[in-house]
Design a protein around this motif. Structure first.
Motif, PDB file in Angstrom:
ATOM      1  N   MET A  36     132.693  40.966  50.515  1.00 38.96           N
ATOM      2  CA  MET A  36     132.460  39.350  51.160  1.00 38.96           C
ATOM      3  C   MET A  36     132.892  39.466  52.594  1.00 38.96           C
ATOM      4  N   SER A  37     131.834  38.781  53.374  1.00 37.84           N
ATOM      5  CA  SER A  37     132.233  38.580  54.942  1.00 37.84           C
ATOM      6  C   SER A  37     132.213  37.499  55.612  1.00 37.84           C
ATOM      7  N   ASP A  38     131.671  36.398  54.641  1.00 35.46           N
ATOM      8  CA  ASP A  38     131.373  34.969  55.047  1.00 35.46           C
ATOM      9  C   ASP A  38     132.837  34.030  54.802  1.00 35.46           C
ATOM     10  N   TRP A  39     133.002  33.194  55.453  1.00 34.32           N
ATOM     11  CA  TRP A  39     134.049  32.063  55.374  1.00 34.32           C
ATOM     12  C   TRP A  39     133.752  31.428  54.144  1.00 34.32           C
ATOM     13  N   GLN A  40     134.655  31.314  53.160  1.00 34.52           N
ATOM     14  CA  GLN A  40     134.208  30.593  51.980  1.00 34.52           C
ATOM     15  C   GLN A  40     135.732  29.343  51.970  1.00 34.52           C
ATOM     16  N   THR A  65     146.035  39.156  45.721  1.00 37.66           N
ATOM     17  CA  THR A  65     145.225  39.729  46.845  1.00 37.66           C
ATOM     18  C   THR A  65     145.400  39.020  48.160  1.00 37.66           C
ATOM     19  N   GLN A  66     145.529  39.694  49.436  1.00 38.35           N
ATOM     20  CA  GLN A  66     145.751  39.124  50.695  1.00 38.35           C
ATOM     21  C   GLN A  66     144.361  38.999  51.095  1.00 38.35           C
ATOM     22  N   PHE A  67     144.235  38.109  52.184  1.00 37.66           N
ATOM     23  CA  PHE A  67     142.958  37.545  52.635  1.00 37.66           C
ATOM     24  C   PHE A  67     143.427  36.883  53.928  1.00 37.66           C
ATOM     25  N   LEU A  68     142.208  36.818  54.759  1.00 35.71           N
ATOM     26  CA  LEU A  68     142.261  36.013  56.056  1.00 35.71           C
ATOM     27  C   LEU A  68     142.114  34.533  55.627  1.00 35.71           C
ATOM     28  N   ALA A  69     142.862  33.611  56.269  1.00 34.10           N
ATOM     29  CA  ALA A  69     142.747  32.346  56.141  1.00 34.10           C
ATOM     30  C   ALA A  69     142.668  31.713  57.485  1.00 34.10           C
ATOM     31  N   ILE A  70     142.083  30.242  57.527  1.00 29.03           N
ATOM     32  CA  ILE A  70     142.056  29.505  58.699  1.00 29.03           C
ATOM     33  C   ILE A  70     142.751  28.130  58.327  1.00 29.03           C
ATOM     34  N   ARG A  71     143.546  27.844  59.212  1.00 30.91           N
ATOM     35  CA  ARG A  71     144.247  26.329  58.897  1.00 30.91           C
ATOM     36  C   ARG A  71     143.842  25.630  60.291  1.00 30.91           C
ATOM     37  N   ARG A  72     143.520  24.588  60.271  1.00 31.14           N
ATOM     38  CA  ARG A  72     143.367  23.568  61.632  1.00 31.14           C
ATOM     39  C   ARG A  72     144.559  22.735  61.568  1.00 31.14           C
ATOM     40  N   THR A  73     145.395  22.708  62.790  1.00 31.10           N
ATOM     41  CA  THR A  73     146.506  21.522  62.756  1.00 31.10           C
ATOM     42  C   THR A  73     146.267  20.802  63.999  1.00 31.10           C
ATOM     43  N   GLY A  74     145.660  19.746  63.843  1.00 33.09           N
ATOM     44  CA  GLY A  74     145.048  19.087  65.406  1.00 33.09           C
ATOM     45  C   GLY A  74     144.175  19.953  65.966  1.00 33.09           C
ATOM     46  N   PRO A  94     145.392  26.062  54.104  1.00 30.17           N
ATOM     47  CA  PRO A  94     144.337  26.440  54.849  1.00 30.17           C
ATOM     48  C   PRO A  94     143.073  25.913  54.422  1.00 30.17           C
ATOM     49  N   THR A  95     141.863  25.967  54.932  1.00 31.42           N
ATOM     50  CA  THR A  95     140.663  25.359  54.436  1.00 31.42           C
ATOM     51  C   THR A  95     139.508  26.291  54.362  1.00 31.42           C
ATOM     52  N   LEU A  96     139.731  27.390  55.142  1.00 28.37           N
ATOM     53  CA  LEU A  96     138.800  28.552  54.728  1.00 28.37           C
ATOM     54  C   LEU A  96     139.256  30.071  54.419  1.00 28.37           C
ATOM     55  N   TRP A  97     138.793  30.853  53.878  1.00 27.21           N
ATOM     56  CA  TRP A  97     139.252  32.185  53.711  1.00 27.21           C
ATOM     57  C   TRP A  97     138.166  33.075  53.765  1.00 27.21           C
ATOM     58  N   ARG A  98     138.526  34.332  54.052  1.00 22.46           N
ATOM     59  CA  ARG A  98     137.430  35.524  53.997  1.00 22.46           C
ATOM     60  C   ARG A  98     138.464  36.754  53.605  1.00 22.46           C
ATOM     61  N   PHE A 120     137.588  45.042  65.394  1.00 24.72           N
ATOM     62  CA  PHE A 120     136.420  44.272  64.559  1.00 24.72           C
ATOM     63  C   PHE A 120     136.212  42.901  65.206  1.00 24.72           C
ATOM     64  N   ARG A 121     135.033  42.638  64.932  1.00 22.79           N
ATOM     65  CA  ARG A 121     134.476  41.165  65.490  1.00 22.79           C
ATOM     66  C   ARG A 121     134.584  40.265  64.435  1.00 22.79           C
ATOM     67  N   LEU A 122     134.944  39.002  64.631  1.00 25.30           N
ATOM     68  CA  LEU A 122     135.205  38.074  63.650  1.00 25.30           C
ATOM     69  C   LEU A 122     134.654  36.776  64.119  1.00 25.30           C
ATOM     70  N   SER A 123     133.553  36.156  63.396  1.00 22.48           N
ATOM     71  CA  SER A 123     133.022  35.248  63.501  1.00 22.48           C
ATOM     72  C   SER A 123     133.591  33.901  62.964  1.00 22.48           C
ATOM     73  N   LEU A 124     133.994  33.050  63.724  1.00 25.73           N
ATOM     74  CA  LEU A 124     134.886  31.604  63.357  1.00 25.73           C
ATOM     75  C   LEU A 124     133.775  30.677  62.988  1.00 25.73           C
ATOM     76  N   PRO A 125     134.100  30.057  61.861  1.00 26.08           N
ATOM     77  CA  PRO A 125     133.110  28.789  61.491  1.00 26.08           C
ATOM     78  C   PRO A 125     133.135  27.814  62.620  1.00 26.08           C
ATOM     79  N   GLN A 126     131.904  27.128  62.810  1.00 26.13           N
ATOM     80  CA  GLN A 126     132.086  26.049  63.630  1.00 26.13           C
ATOM     81  C   GLN A 126     132.694  24.727  63.079  1.00 26.13           C
TER      82      GLN A 126
END
Length: 90
Positions: free
Chosen positions: A1-5, A15-24, A60-64, A75-81
């Motif tokens: 899996m490589s896309d943000w979910q 299982t550990q994973f990358l996550a995104i959290r937006r705060t302001g 967080p709101t998204l993970w990959r 490595f390159r990491l594409s962030l979601p818009q």
């Protein structure tokens, strides 16, 4: 899996994973895991930086999945818009 979910689909088995959290205006990305808090008998998502005794529940709101770092350390990491409702007001 490589896309943000959506975070609702993230693993809850340790299982550990990358996550995104937006705060302001801040976009925080980190290694995350679902586990019990060290100081309360409740489960939630935790960023894994620092001492596990200091981990707090995050929302967080998204993970990959974590990138494969067995090869080159870059490595390159594409962030979601951001969603239009999350646009920063100028």
């Amino acid at each position: 899996m490589s896309d943000w979910q959506p975070i609702a689909t993230a693993p809850k088995d340790g299982t550990q994973f990358l996550a995104i959290r937006r705060t302001g205006e801040v976009l925080e990305i980190g290694t995350c895991v679902w586990c019990k808090t060290p100081h309360l008998p409740i489960y939630g998502f935790h960023f894994t930086a620092g001492d596990p005794e200091d981990w707090d529940i995050v929302h967080p709101t998204l993970w990959r999945s974590l990138p494969d770092l067995s090869g080159p350390a870059t490595f390159r990491l594409s962030l979601p818009q951001p969603h239009p409702s999350e646009a920063v007001q100028q």
